[in-house]
Design a protein around this motif. Structure first.
Motif, PDB file in Angstrom:
ATOM      1  N   ARG A  15      59.294  39.385  36.069  1.00 35.07           N
ATOM      2  CA  ARG A  15      58.254  40.536  36.183  1.00 35.07           C
ATOM      3  C   ARG A  15      56.954  40.087  35.748  1.00 35.07           C
ATOM      4  N   ALA A  16      56.833  39.206  34.729  1.00 36.76           N
ATOM      5  CA  ALA A  16      55.637  38.641  34.191  1.00 36.76           C
ATOM      6  C   ALA A  16      55.106  37.566  35.245  1.00 36.76           C
ATOM      7  N   PHE A  17      55.757  36.876  35.941  1.00 38.91           N
ATOM      8  CA  PHE A  17      55.230  36.220  37.005  1.00 38.91           C
ATOM      9  C   PHE A  17      54.650  37.023  38.371  1.00 38.91           C
ATOM     10  N   ALA A  18      55.548  38.201  38.559  1.00 38.14           N
ATOM     11  CA  ALA A  18      54.950  39.232  39.476  1.00 38.14           C
ATOM     12  C   ALA A  18      53.755  39.794  39.021  1.00 38.14           C
ATOM     13  N   ALA A  19      53.585  40.047  37.678  1.00 42.33           N
ATOM     14  CA  ALA A  19      52.239  40.470  37.391  1.00 42.33           C
ATOM     15  C   ALA A  19      51.148  39.912  37.341  1.00 42.33           C
ATOM     16  N   LEU A  20      51.383  38.296  37.165  1.00 40.06           N
ATOM     17  CA  LEU A  20      50.179  37.440  37.204  1.00 40.06           C
ATOM     18  C   LEU A  20      49.845  37.230  38.756  1.00 40.06           C
ATOM     19  N   ASP A  26      50.118  39.267  40.890  1.00 37.89           N
ATOM     20  CA  ASP A  26      49.380  40.442  41.893  1.00 37.89           C
ATOM     21  C   ASP A  26      48.006  40.639  41.063  1.00 37.89           C
ATOM     22  N   ARG A  27      47.958  40.189  39.748  1.00 36.46           N
ATOM     23  CA  ARG A  27      46.496  40.278  39.180  1.00 36.46           C
ATOM     24  C   ARG A  27      45.566  39.074  39.692  1.00 36.46           C
ATOM     25  N   HIS A  28      46.159  38.063  40.074  1.00 39.86           N
ATOM     26  CA  HIS A  28      45.387  36.797  40.630  1.00 39.86           C
ATOM     27  C   HIS A  28      45.327  36.523  42.034  1.00 39.86           C
ATOM     28  N   GLU A  29      46.332  37.028  42.725  1.00 43.35           N
ATOM     29  CA  GLU A  29      46.269  36.461  44.163  1.00 43.35           C
ATOM     30  C   GLU A  29      45.081  36.532  44.878  1.00 43.35           C
ATOM     31  N   ARG A  30      44.478  37.690  45.011  1.00 48.70           N
ATOM     32  CA  ARG A  30      43.313  37.687  45.772  1.00 48.70           C
ATOM     33  C   ARG A  30      42.269  37.026  45.384  1.00 48.70           C
ATOM     34  N   SER A  31      42.064  36.965  43.991  1.00 49.60           N
ATOM     35  CA  SER A  31      40.766  36.050  43.351  1.00 49.60           C
ATOM     36  C   SER A  31      41.047  34.459  43.803  1.00 49.60           C
ATOM     37  N   VAL A  32      42.021  34.221  43.627  1.00 50.95           N
ATOM     38  CA  VAL A  32      42.529  32.666  43.859  1.00 50.95           C
ATOM     39  C   VAL A  32      42.443  32.614  45.388  1.00 50.95           C
ATOM     40  N   TYR A  33      42.636  33.395  46.225  1.00 51.15           N
ATOM     41  CA  TYR A  33      42.694  33.352  47.659  1.00 51.15           C
ATOM     42  C   TYR A  33      41.440  33.323  48.058  1.00 51.15           C
ATOM     43  N   ARG A  34      40.536  34.268  47.726  1.00 45.85           N
ATOM     44  CA  ARG A  34      38.984  34.114  47.854  1.00 45.85           C
ATOM     45  C   ARG A  34      38.310  32.909  47.412  1.00 45.85           C
ATOM     46  N   PHE A  35      38.657  32.269  46.458  1.00 45.40           N
ATOM     47  CA  PHE A  35      38.043  30.888  45.905  1.00 45.40           C
ATOM     48  C   PHE A  35      38.396  29.872  46.658  1.00 45.40           C
ATOM     49  N   LEU A  36      39.872  29.785  47.139  1.00 44.21           N
ATOM     50  CA  LEU A  36      40.057  28.763  48.258  1.00 44.21           C
ATOM     51  C   LEU A  36      39.571  29.057  49.646  1.00 44.21           C
ATOM     52  N   LEU A  37      39.273  30.238  49.938  1.00 40.98           N
ATOM     53  CA  LEU A  37      38.697  30.681  51.253  1.00 40.98           C
ATOM     54  C   LEU A  37      37.188  29.983  51.174  1.00 40.98           C
ATOM     55  N   ARG A  38      36.493  30.245  50.000  1.00 37.05           N
ATOM     56  CA  ARG A  38      35.259  29.898  49.899  1.00 37.05           C
ATOM     57  C   ARG A  38      35.243  28.188  49.853  1.00 37.05           C
ATOM     58  N   SER A  39      36.050  27.921  49.375  1.00 38.00           N
ATOM     59  CA  SER A  39      36.099  26.362  49.075  1.00 38.00           C
ATOM     60  C   SER A  39      36.511  25.603  50.558  1.00 38.00           C
TER      61      SER A  39
END
Length: 140
Positions: free
Chosen positions: A52-57, A59-72
């Motif tokens: 559940r701790a991994f799931a929370a991490l 959920d918290r960071h999936e979108r921001s990491v995706y946006r970072f990768l998309l910009r890159s």
């Protein structure tokens, strides 16, 4: 980790119970704890076996990491693939992770290394497969 792939909003495959199905057997108290813990505490909990701790991490960071990768990368398909590789690197290297810096610093370093790995491989030795480079991209 969870079972078969599902798709989330921007096309990233997600594991079975992360596709929206409720987590069974936990209770509201556990979910509140997971939601209020720091990233570093969650990563330590995941390292200790708390899925559940991994799931929370995630959920918290999936979108921001995706946006970072998309910009890159400026390519949604590549960003989707790299996002999966980032989280696989987190899973593979959880046992070696130590809270020397913020979790997000480590996470974005993985994303940066994976995002530039193909370019490094081509520039370094002319090999465009980048498999060996990606495998070790989490090391910064």
């Amino acid at each position: 980790m969870p079972g078969g792939p599902a798709r989330c909003g921007h096309g990233v495959r997600r594991g079975g119970d992360r596709a929206g199905a409720p987590v069974s057997g936990g209770g509201a108290a556990i979910m509140r704890r997971v939601q209020t813990e720091s990233d570093e505490a969650l990563m330590l909990a995941y390292r200790g076996g708390d899925a559940r701790a991994f799931a929370a991490l995630f959920d918290r960071h999936e979108r921001s990491v995706y946006r970072f990768l998309l910009r890159s990368t400026k390519d949604a398909a590549v960003a989707d693939d790299l996002l999966q590789e980032v989280w696989l690197a987190v899973i593979r290297n959880a046992s070696a992770w130590a809270p020397r810096a913020k979790f997000t610093t480590w996470l974005l370093r993985i994303a940066t290394n994976l995002g530039t790995a193909p370019y490094n491989a081509v520039a370094f030795d002319g090999d465009d497969s980048a498999g060996r480079v990606r495998e070790n991209a989490y090391r910064g």
